[in-house]
Enzyme design. Structure first.
Site, mmCIF file in Angstrom:
data_model
loop_
_atom_site.group_PDB
_atom_site.id
_atom_site.type_symbol
_atom_site.label_atom_id
_atom_site.label_comp_id
_atom_site.label_asym_id
_atom_site.label_seq_id
_atom_site.Cartn_x
_atom_site.Cartn_y
_atom_site.Cartn_z
ATOM 1 N N HIS A 129 25.445 76.862 64.695
ATOM 2 C CA HIS A 129 24.537 75.971 64.213
ATOM 3 C C HIS A 129 23.144 76.380 64.872
ATOM 4 O O HIS A 129 23.324 76.920 66.096
ATOM 5 C CB HIS A 129 24.759 74.480 65.174
ATOM 6 C CG HIS A 129 25.846 73.667 64.953
ATOM 7 N ND1 HIS A 129 25.775 72.466 64.022
ATOM 8 C CD2 HIS A 129 27.168 73.715 65.003
ATOM 9 C CE1 HIS A 129 26.981 72.069 63.799
ATOM 10 N NE2 HIS A 129 27.805 72.672 64.537
ATOM 11 N N HIS B 51 31.502 78.470 62.411
ATOM 12 C CA HIS B 51 29.912 78.417 62.401
ATOM 13 C C HIS B 51 29.112 78.305 63.359
ATOM 14 O O HIS B 51 29.389 77.696 64.398
ATOM 15 C CB HIS B 51 29.893 77.030 61.402
ATOM 16 C CG HIS B 51 30.253 75.819 61.750
ATOM 17 N ND1 HIS B 51 31.831 75.602 61.860
ATOM 18 C CD2 HIS B 51 29.711 74.648 62.424
ATOM 19 C CE1 HIS B 51 31.972 74.419 62.384
ATOM 20 N NE2 HIS B 51 30.790 73.972 62.932
HETATM 21 P P1 5GP Z 1 30.800 70.906 63.888
HETATM 22 O O1 5GP Z 1 31.066 69.322 64.136
HETATM 23 O O2 5GP Z 1 32.145 71.364 63.203
HETATM 24 O O3 5GP Z 1 30.417 71.655 64.940
HETATM 25 O O4 5GP Z 1 29.950 71.188 62.541
HETATM 26 C C1 5GP Z 1 30.039 70.897 61.279
HETATM 27 C C2 5GP Z 1 28.883 70.601 60.578
HETATM 28 O O5 5GP Z 1 29.064 70.572 59.209
HETATM 29 C C3 5GP Z 1 28.207 69.041 61.077
HETATM 30 O O6 5GP Z 1 26.905 69.323 61.435
HETATM 31 C C4 5GP Z 1 28.144 68.440 59.651
HETATM 32 O O7 5GP Z 1 26.908 67.498 59.433
HETATM 33 C C5 5GP Z 1 28.186 69.656 58.537
HETATM 34 N N1 5GP Z 1 28.890 69.201 57.259
HETATM 35 C C6 5GP Z 1 29.731 68.488 57.136
HETATM 36 N N2 5GP Z 1 30.195 68.647 55.740
HETATM 37 C C7 5GP Z 1 29.053 69.115 55.293
HETATM 38 C C8 5GP Z 1 28.851 69.655 53.723
HETATM 39 O O8 5GP Z 1 29.584 69.113 52.648
HETATM 40 N N3 5GP Z 1 27.655 70.090 53.491
HETATM 41 C C9 5GP Z 1 26.888 70.667 54.590
HETATM 42 N N4 5GP Z 1 25.646 71.032 54.051
HETATM 43 N N5 5GP Z 1 27.138 70.411 55.818
HETATM 44 C C10 5GP Z 1 28.240 69.734 56.234
#
Ligand code: 5GP
Ligand code: ZN
Length: 113
Positions: A101, A99
């Site tokens: 951001h 993903h």
């Molecule tokens: P990472 O930490 O893997 O780079 O990013 C994962 C992102 O997913 C985090 O910013 C977190 O807030 C978001 N996230 C986690 N669970 C959910 C969810 O159920 N719905 C949405 N819209 N975002 C989520």
């Protein structure tokens, strides 16, 4: 597959979607780190940037065009923004589905924490 972002892509879990097509879904982060915080996600399950293959090159270019479109529609193309791909433990990746951001609408510090 028990993957949160696959479930969001399949509409098994709701999200605030800002863009969708057959290859990509983009939705608001549930815990935003900036006033604008959207996640751009390929519908294909790819665990991380390390798993991107040659066959995904059109998809990766498409994701960049989706980021451009979202940026222009929200006005952050003018103010500036940041695209982040957290990877692995030190990178702070918490969801094991690639993903991007997209963060904006505030001054983003550098270097990141
Ligand atoms: P990472 O930490 O893997 O780079 O990013 C994962 C992102 O997913 C985090 O910013 C977190 O807030 C978001 N996230 C986690 N669970 C959910 C969810 O159920 N719905 C949405 N819209 N975002 C989520
Ligand atoms: Zn997945």
């Amino acid at each position: 597959m028990d993957c949160l972002f696959c479930k969001i892509a399949n509409h098994e879990i709701p999200s605030t979607t800002v863009y969708e097509d057959d290859q990509v879904i983009a939705f608001q982060d549930i815990d935003p780190k900036a006033p604008f915080h959207v996640l751009v996600v390929p519908k294909k399950h790819i665990s991380s940037v390390l798993e991107v293959e040659d066959m995904d090159k059109d998809l990766m270019y498409h994701i960049v065009t989706v980021i451009q479109k979202i940026a222009k529609e929200s006005g952050i193309d003018q103010s500036g923004f940041r695209v982040v791909v957290n990877t692995g433990e030190d990178g702070g990746q918490s969801v094991q589905h690639l993903h991007f951001h997209v963060l904006g609408k505030r001054l983003l510090n550098w270097p990141p924490g």
